[in-house]
Design a protein around this motif. Structure first.
Motif, PDB file in Angstrom:
ATOM      1  N   GLN A 235      52.856 161.959  -2.274  1.00 44.85           N
ATOM      2  CA  GLN A 235      53.934 161.947  -1.288  1.00 44.85           C
ATOM      3  C   GLN A 235      54.268 163.368  -0.838  1.00 44.85           C
ATOM      4  O   GLN A 235      54.458 163.638   0.351  1.00 44.85           O
ATOM      5  N   ASN A 239      53.971 164.861   2.945  1.00 45.31           N
ATOM      6  CA  ASN A 239      55.098 165.489   3.640  1.00 45.31           C
ATOM      7  C   ASN A 239      54.736 166.877   4.132  1.00 45.31           C
ATOM      8  O   ASN A 239      55.056 167.256   5.262  1.00 45.31           O
ATOM      9  N   SER A 243      54.501 168.048   8.093  1.00 45.88           N
ATOM     10  CA  SER A 243      55.432 169.035   8.646  1.00 45.88           C
ATOM     11  C   SER A 243      54.713 170.294   9.082  1.00 45.88           C
ATOM     12  O   SER A 243      55.129 170.952  10.016  1.00 45.88           O
TER      13      SER A 243
ATOM     14  N   LYS B  11      58.003 162.300  13.590  1.00 49.89           N
ATOM     15  CA  LYS B  11      58.269 163.725  13.376  1.00 49.89           C
ATOM     16  C   LYS B  11      58.027 164.517  14.658  1.00 49.89           C
ATOM     17  O   LYS B  11      57.349 165.532  14.667  1.00 49.89           O
TER      18      LYS B  11
END
Lengths: 314, 105
Positions: A235, A239, A243, B11
């Motif tokens: 996870q 992430n 990002s 996002k």
């Protein structure tokens, strides 16, 4: 009448008090005269002092003046009612009270200044002592540079100041180093505590708690009821990738770990394998879900540790 | 099996420093093989009403079991910024850059 009796009993104490008063007044007068002489001789320059203390000084002096005026008045039989000096006194008193928290805040600074003034240097555990002293290093560097310049005759780095007079050796601040003293017993204890903490939050203990506690049952929107370390790492990786908009490469070790985790979770293996609560029951520890064996401390021989042609695999 | 391809974007962020809009794109293609990279920008153009020569996609990974692929998408403010900020290998995928094959010796 009761008045003469009262007067008589009070007479002796009054005489004693008056005598005391007289002595004290003489002592105070002598002190004040000495201070006045010193002030007139300019022994106390206060231009560079703390302005708060100056304000306090002036206020206290004014207070004293007004107070003595009132005492004089009262002693010669006048009344104090609605005297202008009383109002002034009240005002000054309020201001002094308001200055008290400011005083508290400055207390540390004032104490340090007084200590420095008395002893002439900073105290032992003053944090200001630990600041770097580039001036002690500067003279060394610039003296070296000057030698080089003289030898090679080049124009060295500009902006270097000329060396100070004496070359001072740079003495680093003496902080007390703490010795690493963790014995085998302490390590064992820490390991045991960690295992206990892990066991307390395992599913077995949690279900027992739910069974016997009176608190209402909480149903949470859980992402995955069986969070393993591998799933948490995955996870985290996801992430990060999303990002940062990059794709990270997966090393061989990581691939192996993932494969093992997926194999373990796809089998019905984990249905009957609960986490290790031997830390609470005092039994022998067995392997947990992540299949990490209990770490045993082996004595690694120092010599011959590095083989020729050994390449560390990441 | 249905032949639909759905695109979700997550996002989403407007990045003023690189003069682009960046997002994570989820492509759902149940029952089909992984959608090639060349088809996805078309759908993004329709969604965000831009032009095809400033949309770039990359980094597609299909999840285990098929049906879902996740990648990244980037929409530039103008072609000049795209030529300035985009790495050359991605530009060459869209024909905006040609790598010089100079000989090594």
């Amino acid at each position: 009448m009761a008045a003469p009796e009262v007067l008589e009993s009070d007479l002796s104490s009054a005489m004693a008090l008056l005598k005391n008063l007289q002595e004290q007044v003489m002592a105070v007068t002598a002190h004040i005269q000495a201070l006045t002489k010193k002030v007139q001789a300019r022994a106390y320059p206060t231009e560079k002092g703390l302005s708060l203390l100056e304000v306090k000084d002036q206020l206290l002096l004014m207070y004293l003046m007004d107070l003595s005026h009132l005492i004089l008045n009262k002693a010669s039989g006048g009344s104090l009612q609605r005297h202008a000096a009383v109002l002034r006194l009240v005002e000054m008193r309020t201001v002094l009270e308001k200055l008290r928290p400011l005083d508290q805040k400055l207390k540390y600074q004032i104490d340090k200044l007084i200590k420095t003034a008395v002893t002439g240097s900073l105290s032992e555990n003053d944090p200001l002592r630990f600041k770097p002293h580039p001036s002690s290093m500067m003279s060394k560097l610039s003296s070296e540079d000057e030698e080089d310049e003289a030898e090679k005759g080049q124009s060295g780095a500009s902006g270097k100041k000329s060396a100070n007079g004496a070359v001072k050796k740079y003495v680093p601040p003496r902080l007390v180093p703490v010795h690493y003293d963790e014995t085998e017993a302490e390590r064992e204890k820490k390991r045991l505590e960690r295992a206990k903490k892990r066991a307390l939050s395992s599913s077995v203990i949690r279900e027992l708690k739910e069974q016997y506690s009176d608190a209402p049952e909480e149903i949470r929107d859980a992402r995955h009821p069986h969070v393993t370390r591998q799933s948490q790492e995955d996870q985290h990786r996801i992430n990060y990738e999303e990002s940062m908009m990059v794709r990270l490469s997966v090393s061989k070790r990581e691939k192996g770990r993932r494969k093992r985790a997926s194999v373990m979770s796809s089998q019905l293996h984990s249905l009957t394998h609960f986490s290790d609560i031997s830390a609470l029951t005092g039994g022998t520890p067995h392997l947990d879900e992540d299949q990490n064996p209990v770490k045993k401390r082996k004595k690694v021989p120092k010599k011959g540790r590095k083989k020729k042609g050994f390449r560390r695999r990441r | 099996m249905n032949n639909t391809m759905t695109i979700w974007t997550r996002k989403f962020m407007t990045n003023r420093l690189l003069q682009w809009k960046q997002m994570a794109t989820d492509v759902l293609h149940p029952g089909k093989a992984t959608v090639p990279k060349t088809e996805v920008p078309g759908k993004l153009v329709k969604m965000y009403k831009t032009t095809p020569h400033v949309t770039f996609v990359f980094g597609f990974r299909t999840h285990f079991g098929g049906g879902k692929t996740t990648g990244f998408g980037v929409i530039y403010d103008s072609l000049d910024y795209a030529k300035k900020n985009e790495p050359k290998h991605r530009l060459s995928r869209y024909g905006l850059y040609q790598k010089k094959n100079t000989s090594r010796k």
